[in-house]
Scaffold this motif. Structure first.
Motif, mmCIF file in Angstrom:
data_model
loop_
_atom_site.group_PDB
_atom_site.id
_atom_site.type_symbol
_atom_site.label_atom_id
_atom_site.label_comp_id
_atom_site.label_asym_id
_atom_site.label_seq_id
_atom_site.Cartn_x
_atom_site.Cartn_y
_atom_site.Cartn_z
ATOM 1 N N HIS A 120 60.811 25.252 4.507
ATOM 2 C CA HIS A 120 60.217 26.015 5.966
ATOM 3 C C HIS A 120 61.319 25.018 6.700
ATOM 4 O O HIS A 120 60.571 25.150 7.649
ATOM 5 N N LEU A 252 53.857 32.897 -4.372
ATOM 6 C CA LEU A 252 53.780 33.228 -3.754
ATOM 7 C C LEU A 252 52.563 32.978 -2.435
ATOM 8 O O LEU A 252 52.907 33.303 -1.422
ATOM 9 N N ILE A 255 54.647 31.106 -0.006
ATOM 10 C CA ILE A 255 56.153 32.239 0.509
ATOM 11 C C ILE A 255 55.933 33.047 1.298
ATOM 12 O O ILE A 255 56.044 32.968 2.534
ATOM 13 N N VAL A 258 55.800 32.099 4.874
ATOM 14 C CA VAL A 258 57.302 31.485 6.018
ATOM 15 C C VAL A 258 57.363 32.196 7.015
ATOM 16 O O VAL A 258 57.673 31.395 8.139
ATOM 17 N N CYS A 280 59.245 39.864 -2.641
ATOM 18 C CA CYS A 280 58.911 38.537 -2.363
ATOM 19 C C CYS A 280 57.462 37.772 -4.147
ATOM 20 O O CYS A 280 57.567 36.950 -4.141
ATOM 21 N N ALA A 283 60.157 35.476 -6.100
ATOM 22 C CA ALA A 283 60.623 34.890 -5.236
ATOM 23 C C ALA A 283 59.755 34.039 -5.671
ATOM 24 O O ALA A 283 59.980 32.674 -6.315
ATOM 25 N N LEU A 358 63.269 37.974 5.589
ATOM 26 C CA LEU A 358 63.906 37.892 4.234
ATOM 27 C C LEU A 358 64.199 36.753 4.078
ATOM 28 O O LEU A 358 64.814 35.749 2.923
ATOM 29 N N VAL A 361 62.149 33.758 3.049
ATOM 30 C CA VAL A 361 62.123 33.864 1.481
ATOM 31 C C VAL A 361 63.430 32.989 1.452
ATOM 32 O O VAL A 361 63.344 32.345 0.090
ATOM 33 N N TRP A 362 64.858 33.437 1.019
ATOM 34 C CA TRP A 362 65.801 32.910 0.775
ATOM 35 C C TRP A 362 65.708 31.752 0.496
ATOM 36 O O TRP A 362 66.626 30.838 -0.310
ATOM 37 N N TRP A 364 63.161 29.693 1.455
ATOM 38 C CA TRP A 364 62.298 29.059 0.580
ATOM 39 C C TRP A 364 62.921 28.832 -0.406
ATOM 40 O O TRP A 364 62.648 27.232 -1.166
#
Length: 386
Positions: A120, A252, A255, A258, A280, A283, A358, A361-362, A364
């Motif tokens: 994060h 998940l 994630i 985020v 998501c 991921a 997004l 997320v990347w 993360w």
């Protein structure tokens, strides 16, 4: 097996561990640090699940050295001091609620605070990072106390998971029976951890964001029940079913926080968009397959049935574990290429909040890989017991 269970296991040293370490030692997987670079270069080639054979090397003969490297972005930041602060406070909280009794120093050494700090990077607020860390440790404690525990009575697993769900989605009982349930919570540290972590999250997240997490944790309980069936049946697990399991029992839940940790909220219609959901969920699966790969060396000589992707691939395809590792890396990379392409496309047309989400997320995924690649729990040298 949860991340916590794997991270707390005693490090093991053998030829397979060396092979895995060698394969995964290169952290430069070629993925860009952020999605903006991807948006400018996505012009050719098909994307999506099932197109990996057009991008990654074909399967190699058994006498060849595996060549695949994990495709993953680098971590955005590494603030070790901040990670230590979050980790110390996480251990204090674990002691307060009573999870992992007698193992708190192992929890400290696993350094989950560093994982959350890496994953994060938009937040340098230790309170917000700690909120995410508490939720993560609470959810992992369900698996570690109820499923992945030699002392567990198999006939009680379904009952315990159902009671845990009542803590996630607070049960509404007639007044007469509330004391009975509250007594159960008082006696069970897992239930206390779930209740405490969700209540604390509500200080930093909206009602909608907390509800997201409740939903994902409810799905995760289904995955835990599936794993319990596998352990009891002792049958081979098909690769497709294992990957489906990792869709349900992955990263998940971590994630989807985020934006909450970063201090903003992705509007519900965008979060619920099936295209965003697809990115998501992939991921979450890709991140947990990284954990499968880094932890498998520690599990390989535990004597029992191992539930990680390389072990499942080896059993189904009749190949060596070294070949199965390489095949598992290819599966991970297929997910990552698809995530990258589809997230970049969504970012090009979505709102500023969606682009930020997004990108988070990347980031993360990069932070999670960095933690696995540098954690002492996966890379202890012979003779060390960290």
């Amino acid at each position: 097996m949860s991340l916590a269970s794997r991270a707390l296991a005693r490090p093991r040293v053998h030829d397979l561990a060396t092979a895995v370490t060698t394969l995964l030692s290169n952290q430069d997987g070629g993925a860009p640090r952020d999605l903006s670079a991807t948006r400018h270069r996505l012009t050719t080639g098909p994307t999506g699940i099932g197109t990996s054979s057009l991008r990654v090397p074909t399967r190699r003969r058994s006498n060849e050295t595996p060549l695949s490297a994990l495709y993953c972005p680098p971590a955005v930041r590494d603030d070790r001091v901040l990670g230590d602060v979050v980790n110390d406070r996480l251990v204090e909280w674990a002691a307060e609620v009573g999870v992992y009794p007698g193992r708190l120093e192992e929890v400290r050494t696993a350094n989950f605070g560093r994982l959350i700090m890496l994953a994060h990077p938009e937040s340098d607020d230790p309170d917000r990072l700690l909120a995410a860390a508490k939720c993560a440790l609470a959810e992992w404690s369900v698996d570690d106390h109820y499923i992945d525990n030699d002392a567990v009575e198999p006939q009680l697993i379904g009952q315990r998971l159902a009671i845990a769900h009542a803590a996630l989605d607070p049960v509404q009982l007639p007044v007469r029976y509330v004391p009975d349930y509250e007594e159960q919570v008082r006696l069970d540290p897992v239930l206390r951890a779930l209740r405490s972590s969700l209540a604390n999250l509500g200080r930093y997240a909206s009602v909608t964001q907390v509800a997201r997490l409740q939903r994902e944790l409810s799905v995760m309980l289904v995955g835990y029940g599936q794993e319990a069936v596998w352990r009891g049946a002792g049958r081979p697990v098909p690769v497709w079913e294992y990957l489906m399991h990792r869709h349900e029992n992955g990263f998940l839940p971590c994630i989807v926080l985020v934006d909450a940790v970063a201090g903003y909220e992705l509007p519900a219609p965008e979060f619920a968009d099936h295209r965003v959901r697809r990115v998501c969920t992939m991921a979450g699966s890709a991140a947990v397959l990284v954990n499968d790969l880094y932890s498998m060396a520690k599990e390989a000589d535990t004597g029992g049935q191992n539930f990680n992707l390389p072990a499942v691939v080896a059993a189904e395809e009749g190949c060596s574990l070294r070949e199965a590792i390489d095949r598992s890396v290819e599966i991970h990379n297929e997910l990552m290429h698809t995530i990258e392409a589809e997230a970049a496309a969504l970012s090009a047309t979505g709102s500023p909040a969606l682009r930020r989400f997004l990108a988070g997320v990347w980031a993360w995924l990069g932070g999670g890989r960095e933690w696995h690649a540098t954690s002492a729990r996966y890379h202890s040298r012979e003779g060390e017991h960290t």
